[in-house]
Design an enzyme around this catalytic site. Structure first.
Site, short mmCIF file in Angstrom:
data_model
loop_
_atom_site.label_atom_id
_atom_site.label_comp_id
_atom_site.label_asym_id
_atom_site.label_seq_id
_atom_site.Cartn_x
_atom_site.Cartn_y
_atom_site.Cartn_z
N HIS A 49 1.17 -1.29 -0.24
CA HIS A 49 0.45 -0.17 -0.78
C HIS A 49 0.81 1.43 0.25
O HIS A 49 1.90 1.30 0.45
CB HIS A 49 -0.92 -0.03 1.21
CG HIS A 49 -1.82 -1.07 1.18
ND1 HIS A 49 -2.76 -0.85 2.06
CD2 HIS A 49 -1.87 -1.93 0.22
CE1 HIS A 49 -4.00 -1.79 1.68
NE2 HIS A 49 -3.83 -2.81 1.05
N GLU A 51 1.21 4.35 1.20
CA GLU A 51 1.67 3.92 3.11
C GLU A 51 2.82 3.30 3.63
O GLU A 51 3.59 3.81 4.31
CB GLU A 51 0.54 4.40 4.64
CG GLU A 51 -0.99 5.22 3.60
CD GLU A 51 -2.16 4.15 3.32
OE1 GLU A 51 -1.67 3.53 2.08
OE2 GLU A 51 -3.07 4.04 3.74
N CYS A 76 -5.78 2.08 5.92
CA CYS A 76 -6.56 0.71 6.27
C CYS A 76 -5.53 0.37 8.07
O CYS A 76 -4.98 0.73 8.43
CB CYS A 76 -6.34 -0.94 5.66
SG CYS A 76 -4.77 -1.55 5.48
N CYS A 79 -2.10 -0.50 7.34
CA CYS A 79 -1.26 1.08 7.62
C CYS A 79 -1.32 1.35 8.45
O CYS A 79 -0.19 2.11 9.42
CB CYS A 79 -1.26 1.47 5.86
SG CYS A 79 -0.92 0.81 4.73
#
Lengths: 141, 141
Positions: A49, A51, A76, A79
């Site tokens: 992801h 992040e 999420c 992260c």
């Protein structure tokens, strides 16, 4: 200190993702006036992801005690936990994510964390969410 | 299918971490009878938990629908969410982690996930937790 221009840079990252056929989510990490990392989602690795990628990039050069993350979508739980581990000071996110978010939705993970960043959601929210809406509508057609 | 030898391999990874001065947590991912990845914690990157590293390694070669993870400590919320994203079928962990775990403790993250692996905790629990206990006792002296 908050600046819209950093969320615009995160949106630029999201657009790069879209060009590559990836889910358009982008992030940048800023320390003082320095952009220390920027990235977008990559789909062939579930841990990649935006992040996570910015944290991994940033940690190769410095700790993140004073750092701020700008990301186009509410993180999420994976992260959000990484943001806490990385001791990021402030988190600015664009669109809220009622289904997959873990900050203001779902598990609200920071309530279980030792380090809790300041959180500001809904920054350039419409712009950030339209990118995602367009992407998923095109996938369906 | 569960085999103790895979948890022993995860413990070997944890011991390698200890040798390097890292927190002794190790993981392996098995698919059928093939060990497809193994790793231990690395401290200079907050996302580099053993579980994350094994998932990243494994995903470079295959999907994990039939895969099983063996890890010496109950995964934290970040790793548990990644295990769900990776669609790992079964999770075997060693020591429980009341402070930092996110599977049987804290946020119990799988209750918020679409994909929920079968979970078996306490596998070679004493051996796994003694490694951690020794490590942190030595840090304090």
């Amino acid at each position: 200190m908050f600046k819209y221009q950093y969320m615009e840079l995160a949106i630029e990252q999201a657009k790069l993702a879209q060009k590559d056929g990836e889910v358009p989510i982008g992030a940048v990490i800023v320390n003082g006036n320095n952009i220390i990392s920027s990235a977008h989602n990559i789909s062939n690795d579930p841990t990649a992801h935006a992040e996570m990628l910015t944290i991994r990039q940033a940690f190769s050069t410095s700790t993140l005690y004073e750092a701020e993350m700008y990301v186009t979508l509410e993180p999420c739980p994976m992260c959000a936990q990484a943001i806490s581990f990385a001791k990021i000071k402030r988190l600015y996110f664009g669109a809220y994510n009622p289904k997959g978010g873990g900050v203001e939705n779902g598990t609200r993970i920071f309530q279980f964390c030792n380090h809790i960043p300041e959180v500001y959601g809904g920054i350039l929210e419409t712009k950030c969410s339209l990118l995602l809406k367009d992407f998923f509508e095109k996938l369906r057609t």
